[in-house]
Design a protein around this motif. Structure first.
Motif, short mmCIF file in Angstrom:
data_model
loop_
_atom_site.label_atom_id
_atom_site.label_comp_id
_atom_site.label_asym_id
_atom_site.label_seq_id
_atom_site.Cartn_x
_atom_site.Cartn_y
_atom_site.Cartn_z
N ARG A 172 1.02 -1.26 -0.05
CA ARG A 172 0.04 0.06 -0.15
C ARG A 172 1.03 1.18 0.04
O ARG A 172 0.41 2.19 -0.81
CB ARG A 172 -0.89 0.09 1.10
N SER A 173 1.94 1.33 0.75
CA SER A 173 2.91 2.29 0.84
C SER A 173 3.52 2.61 -0.71
O SER A 173 3.57 3.74 -1.14
CB SER A 173 3.93 2.07 1.85
N SER A 174 3.76 1.41 -1.32
CA SER A 174 4.36 1.90 -2.71
C SER A 174 3.37 2.28 -3.49
O SER A 174 3.45 3.22 -4.45
CB SER A 174 5.19 0.52 -2.88
N ILE A 175 2.12 1.87 -3.22
CA ILE A 175 1.07 2.25 -4.31
C ILE A 175 0.98 4.04 -3.98
O ILE A 175 0.75 4.53 -4.94
CB ILE A 175 -0.26 1.67 -3.88
N LYS A 176 0.97 4.19 -2.82
CA LYS A 176 0.64 5.79 -2.38
C LYS A 176 1.80 6.52 -2.95
O LYS A 176 1.70 7.58 -3.35
CB LYS A 176 0.46 5.95 -1.00
N ALA A 177 2.89 5.85 -2.92
CA ALA A 177 4.20 6.51 -3.30
C ALA A 177 4.21 6.81 -4.57
O ALA A 177 4.76 8.01 -5.17
CB ALA A 177 5.46 5.92 -2.72
N SER A 178 3.61 6.10 -5.57
CA SER A 178 3.31 6.06 -6.96
C SER A 178 2.65 7.36 -7.42
O SER A 178 2.67 7.81 -8.45
CB SER A 178 3.39 4.91 -7.57
N ARG A 179 1.74 7.63 -6.34
CA ARG A 179 0.58 8.52 -6.83
C ARG A 179 1.15 9.87 -6.58
O ARG A 179 0.65 10.94 -7.15
CB ARG A 179 -0.54 8.23 -6.19
#
Length: 193
Positions: free
Chosen positions: A181-188
């Motif tokens: 989830r953290s990597s998904i948020k970081a990519s946004r």
């Protein structure tokens, strides 16, 4: 009541119950260990031993108070002439009822708080003796259930290891989901301009 008087009273009860045993059984009801709560492993082992000994016995008629009356409802003339309804009453402060089972007995639907007794009624059969047997069997099952509910079973080493492994696997799964989830948020996030 002094200790010697209590011991004498218990011996008297044991002799009385032996002489007046139900269904021809000459074995008395074993007196339970005097524990109000089961905290140690030794107390639990003593309680288990009492339950296994009690499970093999019948409750004698002399240990409870039985009363008889006419049953109600359909059944023709037999209902109006014969006292087949059986009411069993037993105070929960009897010596042969375990102390650790009393809180569970008090929560039972058969418990009558005004008389501090267990009351069981049977009108199932047309015969008084069959209704007596049914009441005694219900009371026997109730005592076994109430005395067994206080016993906490300790998990085995294999069960403890399995729980530890499941907790470790759950923690690893949770950390993997959080990092995903953290990597998904970081990519946004937009890069700074």
């Amino acid at each position: 009541m002094s200790l010697s008087q209590r011991v004498h009273a218990r011996d008297f009860l044991r002799i009385f119950l032996t002489r007046n045993a139900h269904n021809g059984s000459k074995r008395p009801i074993p007196l339970p260990p005097p524990f109000s709560t089961l905290e140690s492993a030794q107390e639990t082992a003593s309680a288990r031993e009492w339950i296994s000994e009690f499970r093999a016995l019948d409750i004698p008629k002399a240990a409870v108070h039985l009363s008889f009356s006419r049953s109600s409802g359909p059944g023709g003339q037999n209902v109006n002439k014969v006292n087949t309804k059986v009411t069993l009453k037993c105070p929960i402060h009897e010596d042969w009822i375990p102390l650790w089972a009393k809180p569970e007995l008090k929560r039972s639907p058969y418990y009558v708080s005004s008389s501090q007794a267990v009351q069981i009624v049977s009108t199932v059969h047309r015969s008084q003796s069959q209704n007596i047997d049914e009441c005694l069997a219900k009371f026997h099952a109730l005592l076994i259930e109430a005395s067994s509910s206080a016993i906490k079973n300790e998990p085995s080493e294999a069960q403890k290891k399995r729980v530890e492994d499941l907790m470790r696997a759950d923690g690893a799964k949770r950390r993997a989901e959080k990092s995903h989830r953290s990597s998904i948020k970081a990519s946004r996030k937009r890069p700074p301009e």
